[in-house]
Design an enzyme around this catalytic site. Sequence first.
Site, PDB file in Angstrom:
ATOM      1  N   CYS A   2       0.848  -1.184   0.000  1.00 19.31           N
ATOM      2  CA  CYS A   2       0.000   0.000   0.000  1.00 19.31           C
ATOM      3  C   CYS A   2       0.884   1.234   0.000  1.00 19.31           C
ATOM      4  CB  CYS A   2      -0.945   0.089   1.197  1.00 19.31           C
ATOM      5  SG  CYS A   2      -2.127  -1.231   1.267  1.00 19.31           S
ATOM      6  N   LYS A 566       6.334  -4.653  -4.368  1.00 22.23           N
ATOM      7  CA  LYS A 566       7.790  -4.553  -4.294  1.00 22.23           C
ATOM      8  C   LYS A 566       8.286  -4.315  -2.880  1.00 22.23           C
ATOM      9  CE  LYS A 566      11.614  -2.870  -6.935  1.00 22.23           C
ATOM     10  NZ  LYS A 566      11.959  -4.231  -7.347  1.00 22.23           N
TER      11      LYS A 566
END
Length: 571
Positions: A2, A566
């Site tokens: 997020c 990531k």
Amino acid sequence: MCGIIGINSNEEFYIKDAVKRLKRLEYRGYDSFGYYDGTILFNQVGHIKIPNTDDKSSRIILHTRWATHGGVTKFNAHPHQSTKKKVTIAHNGIIKNYEELREKLIKKGHEFTSETDSETTAHYFEEKLKTKTIKEACIDFLNDIEGEFALVIMVEGNENIYALRRDSPLVLGVGTNTNYVASDIYAFSDITNMAIFFENNEFAEIGTDHFQFYDKKGQKIQKEVQTFKWEQEESTLQNYDHFMMKEIMEEPIVVKRLLFSLKTEQKINFEKFIDLMRKAKKVTFVAAGTSYHASLLGVYYLHKCGIEAQTIIASEFEHFIGVDKDTLVIPISQSGETMDVIEALKYATKHGAKIASIVNVPYSTIQRISEISLNIFAGQEICVAATKSFVNQVTLMLAIAKEFGYNVNLENLPQRIEEVFTMKETIKEIAKTLFKQKHLYVLGRGLSYPVAREIALKIKEISYIHAEGMMGGELKHGTIALIEKGTPVIGLLNENDYDMRSNLKEVAARGANVISISNKLKGDIMISTSNDGKFGILASIVGQLLTYYLARELKLPIDKPRNLAKSVTVK
Ligand code: G6P
């Protein structure tokens, strides 16, 4: 996971420009995205799309989601609003005690519209604000909430943005007439290089031309503005179709940049790092994912020169004993924000260990909590799968091992990488023969074993083909049962590795389709180096290219593979 942003400006800006800023954080999650500009609450499932509108605003909060609690739906997309729409929030992290809080709030008349833990925070603040100031509500929040959060809040009738942090990254960007608050510096690094990092249990009131930080008791704190420097390549695709290929092609440049830095700006830190390693009784690496594979290579290199070291997967760290004041713990992390690594470091610090880190993102949490930190200077990596950052992590591992006597010439590594690039067409042809396969195996021994695991991981995450990276010697203890006619087996065949040759013969005898990546020996892919350490790096690049071409054949979303992010900032 997020990404959140808040922007407060005394000049109006286009909403689409703010959403472009959110796009810079999309690698943190791309299940859904949304924003609230004080009037409009917008959210949508899927990758971030820049809105086709000339609407403007001077204050906005934005969010890009990697789902934890609640499915990927419009209802669960952030920002979330309280029942009377007085409070709007965007959150990264996990509110652990949200179920109890939610029940209490429902009893008080709040109506929930999502399945998320995050929505609770909006209702919590609305309830508190019935009797308290925002500052008081923030202090209560820090006491009442269990879990992790980077939270930005807008309250109806208040011109500031409020931001709170515990364990999830959060940074304030100080611009001209505009303040930014975001999950990381990428959100604003094109606009300002002045930042203030939130520490745990701090909150801030952020106006257009002022800001004030507070500790958890509500005492004002004065924090230093840091001026950051961030080496990076052009962050657009240029002529490439995907960031993955662009970033692979940057590998020779970033290797050069790292090696140069070790002789110049990182020289003193590098010497101190090596000194800490020499003085430590125990050296323990800790990392996750691809970075773990880099650490495993580091362990192999160090053992080659008689240095005992071990590496532990970050999420399992605390189950291993033996971390004490004589231990040097070396975290390796591209993002510098991986929650499992940070938790492992907290555990290590509690037991008296020293921390010397290796990161890519400057000023990241892991860098800031380390006694000393080396940067791998790979620059911003946008594709979710790590490529150039892995190459630089391993290059740094080799440079460290060299200090302990490992014999390797790193100066010609960029040139050797360029030579691998000349084999792109051959690798593409191999991909065309493999892309319909459901399973494949990658075998390596010794220094090539971690590389086999890394190649398999890359293939899994980008091409969704099930791949297993194994020790060649271990194959016959079970997995060989899965080899049948036509099963692809990629063998990392080092010069003089007669055992590996035998392992590949064993699978060939059972019908496997053997694809060999070799140095000196005749193979499907020939790498020209006689150094087994460099062979590993170069073979991993062959694996990156192969993965890329497999995914292209399969028409998959190469830069944003499903379910991944990531920066993994939850446990
Ligand atoms: C995620 C990423 C991987 C990365 C791993 C560890 O899973 O998708 O590419 O290797 O996290 O991240 P770190 O930032 O600590 O290297």
